[in-house]
Design a protein around this motif. Structure first.
Motif, PDB file in Angstrom:
ATOM      1  N   ILE A 194      56.702  29.333  84.211  1.00 51.62           N
ATOM      2  CA  ILE A 194      57.734  30.138  83.215  1.00 51.62           C
ATOM      3  C   ILE A 194      59.387  30.015  84.175  1.00 51.62           C
ATOM      4  CG2 ILE A 194      58.324  32.715  82.462  1.00 51.62           C
ATOM      5  CD1 ILE A 194      55.312  32.788  82.392  1.00 51.62           C
ATOM      6  N   THR A 195      60.372  30.078  83.395  1.00 57.38           N
ATOM      7  CA  THR A 195      61.598  30.168  84.146  1.00 57.38           C
ATOM      8  C   THR A 195      62.269  31.198  83.071  1.00 57.38           C
ATOM      9  OG1 THR A 195      62.410  28.430  82.948  1.00 57.38           O
ATOM     10  CG2 THR A 195      61.547  27.807  85.125  1.00 57.38           C
ATOM     11  N   GLY A 196      63.324  32.159  83.782  1.00 55.57           N
ATOM     12  CA  GLY A 196      64.126  32.677  83.056  1.00 55.57           C
ATOM     13  C   GLY A 196      64.915  33.675  84.250  1.00 55.57           C
ATOM     14  N   ALA A 197      65.568  34.856  83.995  1.00 53.58           N
ATOM     15  CA  ALA A 197      66.188  35.759  84.795  1.00 53.58           C
ATOM     16  C   ALA A 197      65.518  35.964  86.347  1.00 53.58           C
ATOM     17  CB  ALA A 197      67.052  36.915  84.327  1.00 53.58           C
ATOM     18  N   PRO A 198      66.209  35.783  87.240  1.00 54.69           N
ATOM     19  CA  PRO A 198      65.579  36.257  88.574  1.00 54.69           C
ATOM     20  C   PRO A 198      65.198  37.599  88.607  1.00 54.69           C
ATOM     21  CG  PRO A 198      67.345  34.755  89.005  1.00 54.69           C
ATOM     22  CD  PRO A 198      67.522  35.133  87.361  1.00 54.69           C
ATOM     23  N   PHE A 199      64.097  37.889  89.126  1.00 59.41           N
ATOM     24  CA  PHE A 199      63.364  39.275  89.527  1.00 59.41           C
ATOM     25  C   PHE A 199      63.174  40.072  88.264  1.00 59.41           C
ATOM     26  CE2 PHE A 199      66.212  38.122  93.174  1.00 59.41           C
ATOM     27  CZ  PHE A 199      65.174  38.132  94.175  1.00 59.41           C
ATOM     28  N   GLN A 200      63.094  39.466  87.106  1.00 57.43           N
ATOM     29  CA  GLN A 200      62.806  39.931  85.833  1.00 57.43           C
ATOM     30  C   GLN A 200      61.490  40.170  85.579  1.00 57.43           C
ATOM     31  OE1 GLN A 200      64.770  41.852  83.369  1.00 57.43           O
ATOM     32  NE2 GLN A 200      66.349  41.805  85.014  1.00 57.43           N
ATOM     33  N   GLN A 201      60.849  41.064  85.038  1.00 62.43           N
ATOM     34  CA  GLN A 201      59.428  41.286  84.705  1.00 62.43           C
ATOM     35  C   GLN A 201      59.287  40.647  83.167  1.00 62.43           C
ATOM     36  OE1 GLN A 201      57.672  45.134  83.716  1.00 62.43           O
ATOM     37  NE2 GLN A 201      55.929  44.640  85.072  1.00 62.43           N
ATOM     38  N   VAL A 202      58.006  39.880  83.160  1.00 56.96           N
ATOM     39  CA  VAL A 202      57.848  39.140  82.208  1.00 56.96           C
ATOM     40  C   VAL A 202      56.313  39.693  81.719  1.00 56.96           C
ATOM     41  CG1 VAL A 202      59.050  37.022  82.401  1.00 56.96           C
ATOM     42  CG2 VAL A 202      56.870  37.190  83.299  1.00 56.96           C
ATOM     43  N   SER A 203      56.048  39.499  80.454  1.00 56.91           N
ATOM     44  CA  SER A 203      54.597  39.877  79.721  1.00 56.91           C
ATOM     45  C   SER A 203      54.064  38.339  79.419  1.00 56.91           C
ATOM     46  CB  SER A 203      54.825  40.732  78.671  1.00 56.91           C
ATOM     47  OG  SER A 203      53.618  40.932  77.971  1.00 56.91           O
ATOM     48  N   ILE A 204      52.861  38.100  79.663  1.00 51.85           N
ATOM     49  CA  ILE A 204      52.118  36.893  79.592  1.00 51.85           C
ATOM     50  C   ILE A 204      51.102  37.289  78.816  1.00 51.85           C
ATOM     51  CG2 ILE A 204      51.255  34.610  80.399  1.00 51.85           C
ATOM     52  CD1 ILE A 204      52.689  35.513  83.182  1.00 51.85           C
ATOM     53  N   ASP A 205      50.832  36.578  77.524  1.00 57.36           N
ATOM     54  CA  ASP A 205      49.572  36.905  76.772  1.00 57.36           C
ATOM     55  C   ASP A 205      48.837  35.652  76.438  1.00 57.36           C
ATOM     56  OD1 ASP A 205      47.766  38.732  75.446  1.00 57.36           O
ATOM     57  OD2 ASP A 205      48.804  38.208  73.400  1.00 57.36           O
ATOM     58  N   LEU A 206      47.596  35.435  76.865  1.00 64.35           N
ATOM     59  CA  LEU A 206      46.567  34.402  76.518  1.00 64.35           C
ATOM     60  C   LEU A 206      45.937  34.772  75.195  1.00 64.35           C
ATOM     61  CD1 LEU A 206      45.519  33.264  79.941  1.00 64.35           C
ATOM     62  CD2 LEU A 206      47.253  32.191  78.617  1.00 64.35           C
ATOM     63  N   PRO A 207      45.667  33.835  74.373  1.00 67.44           N
ATOM     64  CA  PRO A 207      44.725  34.231  73.123  1.00 67.44           C
ATOM     65  C   PRO A 207      43.610  34.596  73.178  1.00 67.44           C
ATOM     66  CG  PRO A 207      45.067  31.897  73.302  1.00 67.44           C
ATOM     67  CD  PRO A 207      45.657  32.505  74.427  1.00 67.44           C
ATOM     68  N   ALA A 208      42.757  35.357  72.437  1.00 57.73           N
ATOM     69  CA  ALA A 208      41.307  35.714  72.338  1.00 57.73           C
ATOM     70  C   ALA A 208      40.475  34.546  72.251  1.00 57.73           C
ATOM     71  CB  ALA A 208      40.967  36.790  71.514  1.00 57.73           C
ATOM     72  N   GLN A 209      40.751  33.425  71.329  1.00 58.06           N
ATOM     73  CA  GLN A 209      39.835  32.529  71.139  1.00 58.06           C
ATOM     74  C   GLN A 209      40.969  31.466  70.333  1.00 58.06           C
ATOM     75  OE1 GLN A 209      36.432  33.577  68.863  1.00 58.06           O
ATOM     76  NE2 GLN A 209      37.164  32.245  67.063  1.00 58.06           N
ATOM     77  N   VAL A 210      40.522  30.086  70.661  1.00 59.74           N
ATOM     78  CA  VAL A 210      41.057  28.815  69.800  1.00 59.74           C
ATOM     79  C   VAL A 210      40.082  28.030  69.167  1.00 59.74           C
ATOM     80  CG1 VAL A 210      42.636  26.918  70.229  1.00 59.74           C
ATOM     81  CG2 VAL A 210      43.062  29.274  71.421  1.00 59.74           C
ATOM     82  N   ASP A 211      40.393  27.517  68.218  1.00 56.58           N
ATOM     83  CA  ASP A 211      39.751  26.660  67.387  1.00 56.58           C
ATOM     84  C   ASP A 211      39.970  25.112  67.811  1.00 56.58           C
ATOM     85  OD1 ASP A 211      37.976  28.638  65.918  1.00 56.58           O
ATOM     86  OD2 ASP A 211      39.704  28.506  64.351  1.00 56.58           O
ATOM     87  N   MET A 212      39.048  24.580  68.220  1.00 58.78           N
ATOM     88  CA  MET A 212      39.303  22.958  68.411  1.00 58.78           C
ATOM     89  C   MET A 212      38.813  22.204  67.272  1.00 58.78           C
ATOM     90  SD  MET A 212      40.434  23.127  71.484  1.00 58.78           S
ATOM     91  CE  MET A 212      40.056  21.601  72.305  1.00 58.78           C
ATOM     92  N   ARG A 213      39.480  21.128  66.958  1.00 52.63           N
ATOM     93  CA  ARG A 213      39.083  20.436  65.702  1.00 52.63           C
ATOM     94  C   ARG A 213      39.307  18.913  66.152  1.00 52.63           C
ATOM     95  NH1 ARG A 213      36.955  24.079  63.018  1.00 52.63           N
ATOM     96  NH2 ARG A 213      38.121  25.662  62.043  1.00 52.63           N
ATOM     97  N   ASP A 214      38.641  18.047  65.388  1.00 53.75           N
ATOM     98  CA  ASP A 214      38.732  16.544  65.447  1.00 53.75           C
ATOM     99  C   ASP A 214      38.706  16.020  63.863  1.00 53.75           C
ATOM    100  OD1 ASP A 214      37.882  13.943  66.674  1.00 53.75           O
ATOM    101  OD2 ASP A 214      36.719  13.986  64.772  1.00 53.75           O
ATOM    102  N   PRO A 215      39.677  15.128  63.552  1.00 53.63           N
ATOM    103  CA  PRO A 215      40.221  14.686  62.285  1.00 53.63           C
ATOM    104  C   PRO A 215      38.585  14.282  61.450  1.00 53.63           C
ATOM    105  CG  PRO A 215      41.627  13.718  63.862  1.00 53.63           C
ATOM    106  CD  PRO A 215      40.506  14.524  64.900  1.00 53.63           C
ATOM    107  N   ASN A 216      37.734  14.092  61.998  1.00 51.90           N
ATOM    108  CA  ASN A 216      36.445  13.578  61.459  1.00 51.90           C
ATOM    109  C   ASN A 216      35.625  14.709  61.508  1.00 51.90           C
ATOM    110  OD1 ASN A 216      37.290  10.815  61.677  1.00 51.90           O
ATOM    111  ND2 ASN A 216      36.682  10.707  63.838  1.00 51.90           N
ATOM    112  N   GLY A 217      36.058  15.950  61.620  1.00 49.66           N
ATOM    113  CA  GLY A 217      35.153  17.011  61.277  1.00 49.66           C
ATOM    114  C   GLY A 217      34.415  17.677  62.352  1.00 49.66           C
ATOM    115  N   GLY A 218      34.611  17.259  63.691  1.00 51.42           N
ATOM    116  CA  GLY A 218      34.202  17.990  64.805  1.00 51.42           C
ATOM    117  C   GLY A 218      34.707  19.338  65.197  1.00 51.42           C
ATOM    118  N   ASN A 219      34.258  20.309  65.547  1.00 54.13           N
ATOM    119  CA  ASN A 219      34.918  21.716  66.002  1.00 54.13           C
ATOM    120  C   ASN A 219      34.172  22.182  67.125  1.00 54.13           C
ATOM    121  OD1 ASN A 219      32.589  22.577  64.529  1.00 54.13           O
ATOM    122  ND2 ASN A 219      33.833  23.817  63.104  1.00 54.13           N
ATOM    123  N   ALA A 220      34.840  23.099  67.941  1.00 55.99           N
ATOM    124  CA  ALA A 220      34.391  23.959  68.917  1.00 55.99           C
ATOM    125  C   ALA A 220      35.215  25.022  69.130  1.00 55.99           C
ATOM    126  CB  ALA A 220      34.230  23.165  70.038  1.00 55.99           C
TER     127      ALA A 220
END
Length: 180
Positions: free
Chosen positions: A102-128
């Motif tokens: 991450i780049t931005g203004a020096p000494f500034q606080q940032v908020s980072i948020d990761l998702p709870a869940q992500v769907d994985m897909r394959d064009p042939n119908g696979g998923n996870a």
């Protein structure tokens, strides 16, 4: 047996409010007074926009499903070691934890948020699913004197009986980064 090759995840930054990629004091008219926190001595705030660059995608390697029960693949954040739990086996491939800058203004606080869940897909119908995301930075972190913050992230891949986990699975992992 279904093969589950490496799910690589593309990542991007996104904001929840207009101009949250600008530090406080730079978001609108009337706010451009020096808050005394940028140290440049010029009487103006450092209005560096936040940017995130993904240096390394999350990669679980290659797997094979052996049964119809649920399987989990945990990618250890500290070591990068892959642990398989359940009805799957390792077919090789090098697992990788993700790395972001991450780049931005020096000494500034940032908020980072990761998702709870992500769907994985394959064009042939696979998923996870990918869930249980972790990172080695605090959700509220401060950029260094160069306006940088580097962090690693990881997650758990979940393959269940209701999922057809075959193919080259891909997904987007939205990482939200903003100035509070």
């Amino acid at each position: 047996m279904a093969s589950v090759p490496t799910p690589s995840a593309s990542l991007f930054a996104q904001g929840n409010c207009p101009n949250c990629d600008l530090p406080p004091g730079c978001r609108g008219n009337g706010n451009n007074k020096d808050k005394g926190n940028n140290g440049n001595g010029r009487g103006k705030p450092n209005c560096e926009r936040l940017e995130i660059v993904i240096e390394s995608d999350l990669d679980f390697g290659r797997l094979v499903l052996l049964g119809d029960g649920e399987s989990r693949v945990v990618l250890d954040l500290a070591s990068g070691r892959k642990t398989i739990i359940g009805d799957a086996d390792d077919l090789g491939g090098m697992p990788f934890t993700g790395r972001a800058i991450i780049t931005g203004a020096p000494f500034q606080q940032v908020s980072i948020d990761l998702p709870a869940q992500v769907d994985m897909r394959d064009p042939n119908g696979g998923n996870a699913l990918i869930q249980d995301f972790v990172m080695d930075a605090d959700p509220f972190s401060t950029l260094d004197s160069d306006g940088r913050l580097e962090f690693n992230f990881s997650a758990t891949l979940v393959l269940g009986s209701e999922q057809a986990g075959a193919g080259k699975l891909r997904g987007r992992v939205p990482i939200s980064v903003e100035y509070p």
